[in-house]
Scaffold this motif. Structure first.
Motif, mmCIF file in Angstrom:
data_model
loop_
_atom_site.group_PDB
_atom_site.id
_atom_site.type_symbol
_atom_site.label_atom_id
_atom_site.label_comp_id
_atom_site.label_asym_id
_atom_site.label_seq_id
_atom_site.Cartn_x
_atom_site.Cartn_y
_atom_site.Cartn_z
ATOM 1 N N VAL A 151 1.082 -1.362 -0.168
ATOM 2 C CA VAL A 151 -0.196 0.075 0.158
ATOM 3 C C VAL A 151 0.710 1.650 -0.091
ATOM 4 O O VAL A 151 0.680 2.077 -0.642
ATOM 5 C CB VAL A 151 -0.657 -0.024 1.667
ATOM 6 N N VAL A 152 1.587 1.808 1.198
ATOM 7 C CA VAL A 152 2.723 2.624 0.954
ATOM 8 C C VAL A 152 3.659 2.909 -0.016
ATOM 9 O O VAL A 152 3.379 3.763 -0.750
ATOM 10 C CB VAL A 152 3.761 1.926 1.819
ATOM 11 N N LEU A 192 2.719 1.504 -3.411
ATOM 12 C CA LEU A 192 1.482 2.054 -4.402
ATOM 13 C C LEU A 192 1.234 3.347 -4.492
ATOM 14 O O LEU A 192 1.119 4.588 -5.153
ATOM 15 C CB LEU A 192 0.038 1.485 -4.755
ATOM 16 N N ILE A 193 0.751 4.169 -3.068
ATOM 17 C CA ILE A 193 0.645 5.464 -2.892
ATOM 18 C C ILE A 193 1.665 6.299 -3.028
ATOM 19 O O ILE A 193 1.993 7.426 -4.059
ATOM 20 C CB ILE A 193 0.500 5.518 -1.247
ATOM 21 N N PHE A 194 3.043 6.207 -2.580
ATOM 22 C CA PHE A 194 4.587 6.216 -3.149
ATOM 23 C C PHE A 194 4.729 6.514 -5.090
ATOM 24 O O PHE A 194 4.992 7.454 -5.563
ATOM 25 C CB PHE A 194 5.357 5.841 -2.818
ATOM 26 N N SER A 195 4.560 5.589 -5.898
ATOM 27 C CA SER A 195 4.150 5.644 -6.697
ATOM 28 C C SER A 195 3.254 6.765 -7.912
ATOM 29 O O SER A 195 3.571 7.454 -8.363
ATOM 30 C CB SER A 195 4.927 4.296 -7.668
ATOM 31 N N ALA A 196 1.744 6.756 -7.244
ATOM 32 C CA ALA A 196 0.810 7.136 -7.154
ATOM 33 C C ALA A 196 1.586 8.895 -7.631
ATOM 34 O O ALA A 196 1.431 9.845 -8.643
ATOM 35 C CB ALA A 196 0.129 7.455 -7.050
ATOM 36 N N MET A 197 2.155 9.343 -6.544
ATOM 37 C CA MET A 197 3.329 10.592 -5.796
ATOM 38 C C MET A 197 3.910 10.738 -7.354
ATOM 39 O O MET A 197 4.181 11.853 -7.106
ATOM 40 C CB MET A 197 3.244 11.148 -4.792
#
Length: 102
Positions: free
Chosen positions: A10-11, A13-18
């Motif tokens: 989850v972390v 995925l969030i980091f790659s989206a940012m």
């Protein structure tokens, strides 16, 4: 053990989206701003049934008969009326519109 793996995914995925959003924004800022005058020819609202999320669009037509659909915020959507003159500014994938009052 499974919780930590899920948390890392989850972390990640969030980091790659940012990072992806940051790259797009950086690329858009490097593009020239293009301003054109057009006329509002249509308006529409798109929403998914069962959801409170709505997207507001206006369609404008330019002098060369090219049409472009632009996403606008709900606060600006009500300001545009079909037939209004509009200034559309584009920079990369970003578009924004404002009414031209004559």
């Amino acid at each position: 053990m499974g919780f930590w793996i899920l948390l890392l995914v989850v972390v990640g995925l969030i980091f790659s989206a940012m990072i992806g959003g940051s790259r797009i924004a950086s690329n858009n800022r490097k593009q020239p701003k293009i301003e054109r005058i057009g006329e509002v020819v249509d308006k529409r609202v798109d929403w998914t049934e069962g959801s409170s999320s709505k997207t507001f669009y206006i369609t404008c037509e330019f002098e060369n008969n090219e049409r472009k659909e632009i996403t606008v915020g709900d606060d600006k959507y009500g300001l545009f009326v079909v037939g209004d003159k509009i200034k559309v500014t584009s920079q990369g994938t970003w578009n924004w519109a404002e009414r031209v009052i004559t």
